[in-house]
Design an enzyme around this catalytic site. Structure first.
Site, PDB file in Angstrom:
ATOM      1  N   ASP A  30       0.821  -1.207   0.000  1.00 57.18           N
ATOM      2  CA  ASP A  30       0.000   0.000   0.000  1.00 57.18           C
ATOM      3  C   ASP A  30       0.858   1.263   0.000  1.00 57.18           C
ATOM      4  OD1 ASP A  30       0.948  -0.409   2.598  1.00 57.18           O
ATOM      5  OD2 ASP A  30      -1.001  -0.965   3.396  1.00 57.18           O
ATOM      6  N   GLU A  87      -9.525  -1.676   5.345  1.00 58.69           N
ATOM      7  CA  GLU A  87     -10.184  -1.372   6.602  1.00 58.69           C
ATOM      8  C   GLU A  87     -11.466  -2.202   6.734  1.00 58.69           C
ATOM      9  OE1 GLU A  87      -8.366   0.031   8.569  1.00 58.69           O
ATOM     10  OE2 GLU A  87      -7.747   2.074   8.093  1.00 58.69           O
TER      11      GLU A  87
END
Ligand code: PGA
Length: 259
Positions: free
Chosen positions: A66, A142
């Site tokens: 990421d 998330e």
């Protein structure tokens, strides 16, 4: 299920993961590594340093999980910088073979698709190193992330921003958006190695390993992976209901089985 290995300390976990990475590179110089950032994977990179001396790593390829969106890649806490500093330079990898998702605003609409393409062109990830967030995220997926998700832009939770504030001057400096490999991307890696240390990760680890498989706890996706290894210290293992069984299974593991 994942293999759970309860280690004495992060250094032991780093050594176990590093030994496996060295085994892969020795067998295939074009090994593709999935790289993670944050504090957790550092013992793996430290353990790799002495182990790669004398090993040909010139063709090893790497893909970071990421990147922050909109953070200057030259910022010391951009994951491009972190991967260069912690992985590429100390291990002597070829920087042109190690990719990080492109978090620049220019072209962000197709950055995810581009990243998926280069991972596929490299033949996919052989071994993916993972940490886990206190909210259960892997990569920056998330809670609520689709198990089928591919690399895309996500909004960080306030919890994650607070957890990562230690790398910045203040929480206000932590970007709100990121570009992250999806859970679907991560699940394509041939071997997942998730590490977690400390009491603060105990709940997320227990949920990921023993809880319901749920998008509410993205780390639980590893229960669906055919080859996942979880390396945890005693504190991170402290909420596991079956810790004794994991210790017993590891102590009696057949030598031929490998990691
Ligand atoms: P940490 O982060 O290793 O810095 O605790 C883990 C994660 O967010 O995946």
């Amino acid at each position: 299920m994942a293999e759970i290995i309860i280690v004495r300390d992060p250094a032991e976990a780093g050594a176990i993961a590093a030994d496996e990475i060295v085994r892969l590179i020795s067998a295939n110089p074009r090994t593709v590594l999935g790289l993670a950032t944050g504090s957790t994977p550092l013992p793996v990179y430290e353990a790799l340093r002495p182990r790669v001396a004398g090993l040909d790593v010139s063709q090893v390829r790497g893909f970071a999980l990421d990147e922050y969106v909109g953070l200057d890649p030259a910022h010391p806490e951009s994951y491009r910088s972190v991967i260069s500093r912690e992985v590429v330079e100390p291990l002597g990898l070829d920087p042109t073979l190690v990719r990080v998702p492109d978090g620049s605003l220019d072209g962000i609409e197709h950055a995810g698709d581009d990243y998926e393409r280069v991972i596929t062109e490299a033949g996919g990830v052989d071994l993916q190193i993972l940490g886990i967030g206190t909210d259960g995220h892997i990569g920056f997926n998330e809670p609520g992330s689709s198990f089928a998700s591919l690399t895309r832009v996500k909004t960080l939770t306030e919890q994650t921003r607070e957890d990562n504030a230690r790398f910045f001057d203040s929480v206000d400096d932590v970007p709100r958006h990121c570009i992250t490999q999806g859970l679907g991307t991560i699940m394509r890696a041939r071997h997942l190695v998730l590490l977690a240390f400390g009491e603060g990760k105990a709940e997320a680890v227990a949920g990921a390993v023993e809880g319901a498989v749920s998008a509410s706890l993205p780390g639980s996706a590893i229960q669906l992976h055919p080859h996942a290894t979880v390396l945890v210290d005693e504190a991170a293992a402290s909420r596991l209901a079956h810790a004794d069984y994991y210790r017993y299974a590891y102590a009696n593991k057949p030598a031929w089985q490998g990691l």
